[in-house]
Design a protein around this motif. Structure first.
Motif: not given
Lengths: 121, 132
Positions: B82-109
């Motif tokens: 991952i080139a930009d970790v801060a961006q990847a952890l941001t809600d709504g950011f996705t480079s794929g087909s998801g909702m962009g909640l994966g990484l940031g959401g997982a961190r909250r849990l």
């Protein structure tokens, strides 16, 4: 591939998820449901997730997509049976499931669809 | 149970990782809500390993620090990183087909969340959840 069964009950379709969901099954369900809505002219879809011990962002997106596509096909979707721990986790995950109707169980879900008009007549 | 290494190369493996994390969480006596949060985080991260990392594995182990029990899950791949970790952890950011909640959401849990990654060098995400 294993597919989720879709039952027709009167003017409604019922999907009761009883297995650990794989992503490919989730994608297949979207397509199967769209076909069945058109084939049967169903006015309502009840998705029972009582047996699901988690709903992650992928499954959440699937539920939102099914709700949206059924609406386009003139059917309403209700998601029923969400466990309390799943609901708490979903909200913390950031998934609010906006635009998805919910009910506590299948019976209430069907009643909700019937009273929403159109369905059940 | 000590540590368990599971491959992540297909959709069925994501299910298996969830089941292994659930079993470890039950063993560590996490509450039902905490079990659910950890398993949901594991599901997000296992899918990331598969989708973005091109597959990899997960190491699931129980922890005991003398005061509390817990579960650690380590998700690793040799993908593009991952080139930009801060961006990847941001809600709504996705480079794929998801909702962009994966990484940031997982961190909250989870209670502890560490991500080690560099472009071209794969990604390792470690999460820990402690029993209360």
């Amino acid at each position: 591939m294993e597919r989720l069964p879709i039952l027709k009950i009167g003017p409604m379709l019922l999907v009761s998820i009883q297995v650990d969901l794989r992503d490919d099954m989730v994608i297949a369900l979207q397509e199967d449901l769209a076909d069945r809505i058109v084939d049967t002219g169903a006015r309502g879809v009840v998705i029972d997730i009582t047996a699901l011990d988690i709903v992650d962002s992928f499954t959440g997106r699937m539920l939102a997509t099914i709700a949206a596509l059924s609406r386009v096909l003139d059917a309403e979707t209700v998601v029923v049976g969400m466990r309390p721990a799943v609901a708490i986790t979903l909200v913390e995950l950031g998934l609010s499931l906006d635009g998805i109707k919910t009910a506590l169980d299948v019976e209430r879900g069907m009643r909700l669809l019937s009273s929403a008009g159109g369905v059940g007549r | 149970m000590t540590a368990q290494e599971l491959p992540i190369t297909g959709d069925a493996d994501v299910v298996r990782v969830r089941q292994a994390v659930r079993a470890a969480a039950v063993e560590a006596k996490l509450s039902l809500v905490d079990q659910t949060k950890l398993v949901t985080a594991a599901s997000e991260l296992a899918r990331n390993t598969l989708t973005y990392g091109g597959g990899g594995g997960a190491l699931v182990e129980q922890l005991d620090n003398g005061l509390r029990k817990g579960v650690r899950a380590v998700f690793h791949d040799k993908g593009p990183g991952i080139a930009d970790v801060a961006q990847a952890l941001t809600d709504g950011f996705t480079s794929g087909s998801g909702m962009g909640l994966g990484l940031g959401g997982a961190r909250r849990l989870v209670d502890e969340f560490v991500i080690e990654t560099a472009p071209g060098d794969g990604t390792t995400v470690t999460v820990v959840k402690w029993a209360r």
